[in-house]
Scaffold this motif. Structure first.
Motif, mmCIF file in Angstrom:
data_model
loop_
_atom_site.group_PDB
_atom_site.id
_atom_site.type_symbol
_atom_site.label_atom_id
_atom_site.label_comp_id
_atom_site.label_asym_id
_atom_site.label_seq_id
_atom_site.Cartn_x
_atom_site.Cartn_y
_atom_site.Cartn_z
ATOM 1 N N UNK A 94 0.809 -1.224 0.000
ATOM 2 C CA UNK A 94 0.000 0.000 0.000
ATOM 3 C C UNK A 94 0.841 1.272 0.000
ATOM 4 N N UNK A 95 1.937 1.269 0.748
ATOM 5 C CA UNK A 95 2.799 2.457 0.794
ATOM 6 C C UNK A 95 3.381 2.756 -0.591
ATOM 7 N N UNK A 96 3.869 1.730 -1.250
ATOM 8 C CA UNK A 96 4.455 1.923 -2.578
ATOM 9 C C UNK A 96 3.390 2.267 -3.613
ATOM 10 N N UNK A 97 2.187 1.713 -3.461
ATOM 11 C CA UNK A 97 1.092 2.075 -4.361
ATOM 12 C C UNK A 97 0.769 3.563 -4.218
ATOM 13 N N UNK A 98 0.784 4.059 -2.985
ATOM 14 C CA UNK A 98 0.523 5.481 -2.753
ATOM 15 C C UNK A 98 1.578 6.358 -3.417
ATOM 16 N N UNK A 99 2.837 5.957 -3.291
ATOM 17 C CA UNK A 99 3.924 6.704 -3.933
ATOM 18 C C UNK A 99 3.778 6.671 -5.452
ATOM 19 N N UNK A 100 3.475 5.485 -5.981
ATOM 20 C CA UNK A 100 3.289 5.347 -7.424
ATOM 21 C C UNK A 100 2.123 6.200 -7.907
ATOM 22 N N UNK A 101 1.050 6.197 -7.150
ATOM 23 C CA UNK A 101 -0.122 7.007 -7.498
ATOM 24 C C UNK A 101 0.247 8.485 -7.603
ATOM 25 N N UNK A 102 1.006 8.988 -6.631
ATOM 26 C CA UNK A 102 1.422 10.397 -6.658
ATOM 27 C C UNK A 102 2.332 10.694 -7.844
ATOM 28 N N UNK A 103 3.239 9.781 -8.136
ATOM 29 C CA UNK A 103 4.152 9.953 -9.274
ATOM 30 C C UNK A 103 3.363 9.987 -10.578
ATOM 31 N N UNK A 104 2.435 9.041 -10.735
ATOM 32 C CA UNK A 104 1.637 8.980 -11.960
ATOM 33 C C UNK A 104 0.778 10.230 -12.142
ATOM 34 N N UNK A 105 0.123 10.670 -11.067
ATOM 35 C CA UNK A 105 -0.705 11.878 -11.162
ATOM 36 C C UNK A 105 0.129 13.069 -11.622
ATOM 37 N N UNK A 106 1.258 13.274 -10.976
ATOM 38 C CA UNK A 106 2.112 14.410 -11.319
ATOM 39 C C UNK A 106 2.625 14.306 -12.750
ATOM 40 N N UNK A 107 3.055 13.117 -13.135
ATOM 41 C CA UNK A 107 3.604 12.925 -14.481
ATOM 42 C C UNK A 107 2.544 13.109 -15.553
ATOM 43 N N UNK A 108 1.395 12.494 -15.364
ATOM 44 C CA UNK A 108 0.329 12.586 -16.366
ATOM 45 C C UNK A 108 -0.176 14.019 -16.481
ATOM 46 N N UNK A 109 -0.365 14.687 -15.345
ATOM 47 C CA UNK A 109 -0.806 16.085 -15.403
ATOM 48 C C UNK A 109 0.211 16.959 -16.121
ATOM 49 N N UNK A 110 1.497 16.731 -15.863
ATOM 50 C CA UNK A 110 2.539 17.513 -16.538
ATOM 51 C C UNK A 110 2.520 17.261 -18.041
ATOM 52 N N UNK A 111 2.354 16.005 -18.435
ATOM 53 C CA UNK A 111 2.299 15.687 -19.867
ATOM 54 C C UNK A 111 1.052 16.271 -20.530
ATOM 55 N N UNK A 112 -0.096 16.218 -19.845
ATOM 56 C CA UNK A 112 -1.323 16.819 -20.386
ATOM 57 C C UNK A 112 -1.142 18.313 -20.577
ATOM 58 N N UNK A 113 -0.567 18.963 -19.548
ATOM 59 C CA UNK A 113 -0.358 20.404 -19.640
ATOM 60 C C UNK A 113 0.596 20.736 -20.783
ATOM 61 N N UNK A 114 1.654 19.939 -20.919
ATOM 62 C CA UNK A 114 2.624 20.143 -21.999
ATOM 63 C C UNK A 114 1.952 19.972 -23.361
ATOM 64 N N UNK A 115 1.140 18.926 -23.490
ATOM 65 C CA UNK A 115 0.441 18.669 -24.754
ATOM 66 C C UNK A 115 -0.549 19.790 -25.067
ATOM 67 N N UNK A 116 -1.250 20.246 -24.044
ATOM 68 C CA UNK A 116 -2.202 21.345 -24.238
ATOM 69 C C UNK A 116 -1.487 22.615 -24.674
#
Length: 123
Positions: A94-116
């Motif tokens: 669960x701890x690592x899933x939480x870390x992965x979740x935060x990494x994915x959110x930040x990365x995907x949002x950054x890529x969406x913003x970059x694409x936009x």
């Protein structure tokens, strides 16, 4: 209903069409700040606005509400690498899933913003 999920779905649909918040707002008949609030999870559209969004993007209302993942499941079935990554993620504690979740959110949002930003600068 989770405002964050609804906002993510709206942003996903909007950016896939290469639209700005202003362009979507004009189609729906609202201000772009409303779109911004929806996408950030600060508020959510009413049922009439949800219906307009679903009609415009040609998706089910349930998809916008985060209840219907048909699109996601079919994409995962066709993408072997993503399936493998998700299988590995499911096995994390669960701890690592939480870390992965935060990494994915930040990365995907950054890529969406970059694409936009790329799409907006081309128009």
């Amino acid at each position: 209903m989770d405002n964050y999920v609804i906002g993510e779905r709206i942003k996903e649909l909007r950016t896939k069409k290469g639209m700005t918040q202003q362009e979507l707002a004009q189609i729906i008949g609202i201000t772009y700040t409303s779109i911004s609030y929806w996408e950030s999870g600060k508020s959510k559209p009413d049922i009439f606005q949800i219906q307009k969004l679903a009609d415009y993007f040609n998706v089910k209302i349930d998809y916008i509400y985060g209840k219907d993942n048909d699109n996601l499941e079919s994409k995962l079935q066709n993408d072997k690498e993503l399936r493998t990554l998700f299988r590995k993620a499911v096995d994390l504690n669960d701890e690592k899933k939480g870390k992965l979740n935060n990494i994915l959110k930040a990365s995907i949002n950054a890529l969406w913003d970059e694409e936009s930003n790329d799409k907006e600068s081309k128009s």
